[in-house]
Design an enzyme around this catalytic site. Structure first.
Site, PDB file in Angstrom:
ATOM      1  N   ILE A  64     -26.433  -7.532  38.858  1.00 41.23           N
ATOM      2  CA  ILE A  64     -26.222  -6.420  39.789  1.00 41.23           C
ATOM      3  C   ILE A  64     -24.726  -6.122  39.803  1.00 41.23           C
ATOM      4  O   ILE A  64     -23.932  -6.863  40.387  1.00 41.23           O
ATOM      5  CB  ILE A  64     -26.708  -6.754  41.211  1.00 41.23           C
ATOM      6  CG1 ILE A  64     -28.187  -7.139  41.207  1.00 41.23           C
ATOM      7  CG2 ILE A  64     -26.479  -5.548  42.135  1.00 41.23           C
ATOM      8  CD1 ILE A  64     -28.715  -7.587  42.566  1.00 41.23           C
ATOM      9  N   ALA A  65     -24.338  -5.042  39.151  1.00 43.43           N
ATOM     10  CA  ALA A  65     -22.934  -4.625  39.111  1.00 43.43           C
ATOM     11  C   ALA A  65     -22.609  -3.876  40.399  1.00 43.43           C
ATOM     12  O   ALA A  65     -23.332  -2.947  40.774  1.00 43.43           O
ATOM     13  CB  ALA A  65     -22.683  -3.731  37.899  1.00 43.43           C
ATOM     14  N   HIS A  66     -21.547  -4.288  41.060  1.00 40.90           N
ATOM     15  CA  HIS A  66     -21.206  -3.672  42.340  1.00 40.90           C
ATOM     16  C   HIS A  66     -19.756  -3.974  42.696  1.00 40.90           C
ATOM     17  O   HIS A  66     -19.113  -4.816  42.073  1.00 40.90           O
ATOM     18  CB  HIS A  66     -22.124  -4.211  43.433  1.00 40.90           C
ATOM     19  CG  HIS A  66     -21.962  -5.682  43.654  1.00 40.90           C
ATOM     20  ND1 HIS A  66     -22.481  -6.623  42.807  1.00 40.90           N
ATOM     21  CD2 HIS A  66     -21.297  -6.374  44.608  1.00 40.90           C
ATOM     22  CE1 HIS A  66     -22.174  -7.825  43.228  1.00 40.90           C
ATOM     23  NE2 HIS A  66     -21.440  -7.707  44.329  1.00 40.90           N
ATOM     24  N   ALA A  67     -19.280  -3.301  43.715  1.00 41.78           N
ATOM     25  CA  ALA A  67     -17.958  -3.562  44.289  1.00 41.78           C
ATOM     26  C   ALA A  67     -18.114  -3.496  45.804  1.00 41.78           C
ATOM     27  O   ALA A  67     -19.180  -3.126  46.314  1.00 41.78           O
ATOM     28  CB  ALA A  67     -16.945  -2.533  43.798  1.00 41.78           C
TER      29      ALA A  67
END
Length: 145
Positions: A64-67
């Site tokens: 899960i790519a996130h910031a």
């Protein structure tokens, strides 16, 4: 709630091999196309990836790519890029084949959404069904029906 989080055209299948960073860029671009983030969100996600390493990878084949929530987020949402050939992130759980993009508008309002997402992903054969899905329509149906 989960159905609303996946905007129109936010799910895609990628047949070509991509680097880890290219895959992140594509899944975040799906969030941008759905109107959920500004273009600047990609820089924030890539910075988080560079700072923390492959912590986006949460299970074998799944990341899960996130910031962190920021002004780059327009609305809380999800995207999914299914990678036919997988990509290497540097995690023991590589290759990543299901790369979700995630964005949150604030630090707390998305917690129920994440709980719903976790419940869907933990259903019996869900991961295998997603890995074997051949197109975005099938992926959407599996995730949201």
């Amino acid at each position: 709630m989960l159905a609303e989080a996946f905007g129109p055209n936010s799910i895609s299948v990628q047949a070509d091999a991509l680097s880890w960073e290219q895959a992140i860029a594509q899944t975040i671009h799906l969030l941008e196309q759905a109107g959920q983030v500004k273009a600047s969100y990609l820089d924030e996600v890539l910075e988080a990836n560079a700072k923390h390493g492959p912590y986006f990878v949460i299970a074998p084949h799944i990341a899960i790519a996130h910031a962190a929530p920021s002004s780059s987020v327009i609305a809380t949402g999800f995207s999914l890029l299914k990678l036919q050939s997988g990509t290497q992130s540097g995690s023991a759980n590589d290759p990543v084949r299901l790369l979700f993009g995630f964005c949150a508008k604030d630090p707390s309002s998305h917690l129920e959404l994440l709980s719903e997402f976790a419940a869907v992903m933990s259903r019996g054969e869900m991961v295998n069904l997603l890995l074997n899905a051949s197109n975005s329509v099938e992926l959407r149906k599996l995730l949201l029906d």
